[in-house]
Design a protein around this motif. Structure first.
Motif, PDB file in Angstrom:
ATOM      1  N   LEU A 193       0.775  -1.000  -0.128  1.00 39.99           N
ATOM      2  CA  LEU A 193      -0.026   0.113  -0.112  1.00 39.99           C
ATOM      3  C   LEU A 193       1.383   0.929   0.193  1.00 39.99           C
ATOM      4  CD1 LEU A 193      -2.586  -1.002   2.659  1.00 39.99           C
ATOM      5  CD2 LEU A 193      -2.510  -1.917   0.161  1.00 39.99           C
ATOM      6  N   CYS A 194       0.662   2.235  -0.901  1.00 43.15           N
ATOM      7  CA  CYS A 194       1.963   3.131  -1.097  1.00 43.15           C
ATOM      8  C   CYS A 194       1.085   4.311  -1.841  1.00 43.15           C
ATOM      9  CB  CYS A 194       2.814   3.193  -1.959  1.00 43.15           C
ATOM     10  SG  CYS A 194       2.564   2.044  -3.506  1.00 43.15           S
ATOM     11  N   ASP A 195       1.485   5.534  -1.209  1.00 44.38           N
ATOM     12  CA  ASP A 195       1.069   6.490  -2.185  1.00 44.38           C
ATOM     13  C   ASP A 195       1.706   6.925  -2.734  1.00 44.38           C
ATOM     14  OD1 ASP A 195       2.927   7.664  -0.003  1.00 44.38           O
ATOM     15  OD2 ASP A 195       0.899   9.732   0.436  1.00 44.38           O
ATOM     16  N   THR A 196       1.207   7.936  -4.447  1.00 46.88           N
ATOM     17  CA  THR A 196       2.985   8.459  -4.475  1.00 46.88           C
ATOM     18  C   THR A 196       1.817   9.818  -6.139  1.00 46.88           C
ATOM     19  OG1 THR A 196       1.150   7.140  -6.571  1.00 46.88           O
ATOM     20  CG2 THR A 196       3.047   6.036  -5.793  1.00 46.88           C
ATOM     21  N   LEU A 197       2.643  10.641  -6.270  1.00 46.15           N
ATOM     22  CA  LEU A 197       2.667  11.816  -6.407  1.00 46.15           C
ATOM     23  C   LEU A 197       2.800  11.605  -8.226  1.00 46.15           C
ATOM     24  CD1 LEU A 197       4.496  14.405  -4.279  1.00 46.15           C
ATOM     25  CD2 LEU A 197       1.772  13.712  -4.138  1.00 46.15           C
ATOM     26  N   SER A 198       2.309  12.778  -9.391  1.00 46.13           N
ATOM     27  CA  SER A 198       2.406  12.563 -10.516  1.00 46.13           C
ATOM     28  C   SER A 198       3.539  13.947 -10.687  1.00 46.13           C
ATOM     29  CB  SER A 198       1.194  13.852 -10.354  1.00 46.13           C
ATOM     30  OG  SER A 198       1.674  14.719 -10.872  1.00 46.13           O
ATOM     31  N   PRO A 199       3.734  13.548 -11.881  1.00 45.56           N
ATOM     32  CA  PRO A 199       5.247  14.005 -12.170  1.00 45.56           C
ATOM     33  C   PRO A 199       5.179  15.327 -11.791  1.00 45.56           C
ATOM     34  CG  PRO A 199       4.444  12.362 -13.629  1.00 45.56           C
ATOM     35  CD  PRO A 199       3.487  12.873 -13.231  1.00 45.56           C
ATOM     36  N   MET A 200       4.747  16.014 -11.460  1.00 46.48           N
ATOM     37  CA  MET A 200       4.221  17.562 -10.944  1.00 46.48           C
ATOM     38  C   MET A 200       5.184  17.942  -9.633  1.00 46.48           C
ATOM     39  SD  MET A 200       3.172  20.500 -12.258  1.00 46.48           S
ATOM     40  CE  MET A 200       2.718  20.147 -13.421  1.00 46.48           C
ATOM     41  N   GLY A 201       5.143  16.069  -9.000  1.00 45.39           N
ATOM     42  CA  GLY A 201       5.079  17.445  -7.714  1.00 45.39           C
ATOM     43  C   GLY A 201       6.923  17.746  -7.725  1.00 45.39           C
ATOM     44  N   PRO A 202       8.068  16.653  -8.643  1.00 44.33           N
ATOM     45  CA  PRO A 202       9.160  16.980  -7.797  1.00 44.33           C
ATOM     46  C   PRO A 202       9.696  18.076  -8.863  1.00 44.33           C
ATOM     47  CG  PRO A 202       8.807  14.578  -8.596  1.00 44.33           C
ATOM     48  CD  PRO A 202       7.786  15.343  -8.727  1.00 44.33           C
ATOM     49  N   LYS A 214      11.050  14.197  -4.969  1.00 45.65           N
ATOM     50  CA  LYS A 214      11.983  13.565  -5.491  1.00 45.65           C
ATOM     51  C   LYS A 214      11.614  12.523  -7.067  1.00 45.65           C
ATOM     52  CE  LYS A 214      15.622  14.795  -3.143  1.00 45.65           C
ATOM     53  NZ  LYS A 214      15.440  15.271  -2.310  1.00 45.65           N
ATOM     54  N   TRP A 215      10.736  11.959  -6.541  1.00 44.79           N
ATOM     55  CA  TRP A 215      10.391  11.144  -7.633  1.00 44.79           C
ATOM     56  C   TRP A 215       8.978  11.365  -7.713  1.00 44.79           C
ATOM     57  CZ3 TRP A 215       6.673   6.499  -6.688  1.00 44.79           C
ATOM     58  CH2 TRP A 215       6.641   5.565  -7.288  1.00 44.79           C
ATOM     59  N   GLY A 216       8.342  11.261  -8.856  1.00 45.84           N
ATOM     60  CA  GLY A 216       6.423  11.062  -9.351  1.00 45.84           C
ATOM     61  C   GLY A 216       6.277   9.992 -10.150  1.00 45.84           C
ATOM     62  N   ILE A 217       5.461   9.691 -10.965  1.00 40.28           N
ATOM     63  CA  ILE A 217       4.834   8.533 -11.792  1.00 40.28           C
ATOM     64  C   ILE A 217       3.953   8.777 -12.233  1.00 40.28           C
ATOM     65  CG2 ILE A 217       4.124   7.095 -10.412  1.00 40.28           C
ATOM     66  CD1 ILE A 217       5.404   4.795 -11.706  1.00 40.28           C
ATOM     67  N   ARG A 218       3.202   8.883 -13.678  1.00 36.28           N
ATOM     68  CA  ARG A 218       1.722   8.875 -14.427  1.00 36.28           C
ATOM     69  C   ARG A 218       1.197   8.040 -14.325  1.00 36.28           C
ATOM     70  NH1 ARG A 218       1.243  13.037 -17.321  1.00 36.28           N
ATOM     71  NH2 ARG A 218       3.484  13.618 -17.160  1.00 36.28           N
ATOM     72  N   ASP A 219       1.335   6.773 -14.487  1.00 32.71           N
ATOM     73  CA  ASP A 219       1.000   5.312 -14.359  1.00 32.71           C
ATOM     74  C   ASP A 219       1.315   4.642 -13.802  1.00 32.71           C
ATOM     75  OD1 ASP A 219      -0.646   3.220 -14.755  1.00 32.71           O
ATOM     76  OD2 ASP A 219       0.248   3.081 -16.982  1.00 32.71           O
ATOM     77  N   VAL A 220       1.288   4.416 -12.604  1.00 29.84           N
ATOM     78  CA  VAL A 220       1.338   3.428 -11.291  1.00 29.84           C
ATOM     79  C   VAL A 220       1.464   2.297 -11.780  1.00 29.84           C
ATOM     80  CG1 VAL A 220      -0.927   2.998 -10.118  1.00 29.84           C
ATOM     81  CG2 VAL A 220       1.966   3.249  -9.143  1.00 29.84           C
ATOM     82  N   ARG A 221       1.322   1.892 -13.180  1.00 26.04           N
ATOM     83  CA  ARG A 221       1.342   0.351 -13.487  1.00 26.04           C
ATOM     84  C   ARG A 221       2.738   0.043 -13.721  1.00 26.04           C
ATOM     85  NH1 ARG A 221      -4.347  -2.363 -14.562  1.00 26.04           N
ATOM     86  NH2 ARG A 221      -5.972  -0.751 -14.144  1.00 26.04           N
ATOM     87  N   GLU A 222       3.275   1.339 -14.511  1.00 31.14           N
ATOM     88  CA  GLU A 222       4.447   1.123 -14.289  1.00 31.14           C
ATOM     89  C   GLU A 222       5.092   0.090 -13.623  1.00 31.14           C
ATOM     90  OE1 GLU A 222       8.239   4.197 -15.761  1.00 31.14           O
ATOM     91  OE2 GLU A 222       6.439   4.970 -15.742  1.00 31.14           O
ATOM     92  N   LEU A 223       4.929   0.283 -12.474  1.00 34.88           N
ATOM     93  CA  LEU A 223       5.581  -0.787 -11.427  1.00 34.88           C
ATOM     94  C   LEU A 223       5.867  -1.844 -11.316  1.00 34.88           C
ATOM     95  CD1 LEU A 223       5.116   2.503  -9.902  1.00 34.88           C
ATOM     96  CD2 LEU A 223       5.471   0.971  -7.597  1.00 34.88           C
ATOM     97  N   GLU A 224       4.770  -2.486 -12.503  1.00 36.42           N
ATOM     98  CA  GLU A 224       4.381  -3.690 -12.713  1.00 36.42           C
ATOM     99  C   GLU A 224       5.263  -4.377 -13.797  1.00 36.42           C
ATOM    100  OE1 GLU A 224       0.149  -5.401 -12.409  1.00 36.42           O
ATOM    101  OE2 GLU A 224       0.189  -3.763 -14.188  1.00 36.42           O
TER     102      GLU A 224
END
Length: 273
Positions: A193-202, A214-224
């Motif tokens: 379970l985690c929260d993530t920010l969009s690429p706008m965050g950094p 330091k890190w943001g991600i647009r599509d969290v499915r990229e973790l897969e």
């Protein structure tokens, strides 16, 4: 009844990581005292009541009238997912990474056979130990989550619940990848379970907070794709549930934010592995 003695936190430096953790604790305590709390973190209220600190100054800065609700909404969703997992795995190992001063280990009342580990930087755990003690089924570990070695202290052979709230965005992407790989390599099965920010965050952080994000991600499915063992289950906005805010002005503000792209800025994610 004898009242618990006050714990002196007056040496916590304003603006430090420890101060930020105290601020979040304070917001949850304020929310618990509202007439219709969403999270109702009585453990946080009890902790704040024991701490000697300049809470008046904290209140002026944190503005709980509006900010306490976001903290409560995020924590409650993660609590709900955590409780669901623990209801199905009463002998689980729980890793709360970047735990700060959070009281999740106590407010969830985990089953007796659960082994719970709160992990954070040594200075944060040192502060935390002024309030709490290790006990049967509960232990604190002072270490950066990116350090090698602390994970060797965590037992394997049990389902694992990993909670990373307000953590991953403060790591660089290679550190996030390495940490997730180490965690899934260590356990046979579990949930993340985690929260993530969009690429706008950094980008926003560089303008407002000296680039601590330091890190943001647009599509969290990229973790897969990074880690084939991770399987996406669900996602929700950190603003979801705003309609439960009992006070009309902040409820309207949150409604307006939810109606824009702001609802995708900070999201909560659930993965299985």
């Amino acid at each position: 009844m004898t009242q618990p003695s006050k714990v002196d936190f007056s040496d916590v430096r304003w603006g430090s990581v420890e101060w930020t953790n105290l601020g979040t604790l304070y917001l949850r305590a304020c929310e618990s005292r509202s007439p219709q709390p969403i999270l109702g973190d009585d453990e946080a209220a009890e902790a704040v009541g024991r701490i000697n600190y300049d809470w008046a100054r904290m209140r002026r800065y944190m503005r709980p009238g509006s900010n306490q609700w976001l903290v409560a909404l995020r924590a409650e969703q993660l609590d709900d997912w955590s409780a669901d997992f623990l209801g199905r795995h009463s002998n689980a190992v729980v890793l709360h990474l970047g735990c700060g001063m959070d009281t999740r280990a106590f407010r969830l009342h985990p089953p007796q056979d659960v082994q719970w580990f709160d992990v954070d930087q040594p200075n944060v755990i040192e502060l935390r130990r002024k309030l709490y003690d290790d006990r049967a089924g509960y232990r604190m570990i002072g270490s950066s989550v990116t350090d090698v070695g602390w994970l060797d202290e965590i037992p394997t052979g049990r389902p694992a619940l990993i909670v990373a709230e307000g953590l991953l965005m403060y790591l660089h992407e290679p550190e996030v990848r390495t940490l997730l790989q180490r965690l899934t390599d260590h356990f046979a099965c579990g949930e993340l379970l985690c929260d993530t920010l969009s690429p706008m965050g950094p980008r926003l952080s560089k303008m407002s907070t000296n680039g601590i994000v330091k890190w943001g991600i647009r599509d969290v499915r990229e973790l897969e794709r990074w880690n084939p063992r991770l399987r996406f289950l669900e996602q929700t906005s950190a603003l979801a549930g705003y309609e439960r805010i009992p006070s009309a002005p902040p409820r309207l503000l949150y409604r307006l934010m939810y109606a824009t792209s702001a609802r995708r800025y900070d999201v909560l994610n659930r993965f299985a592995f």
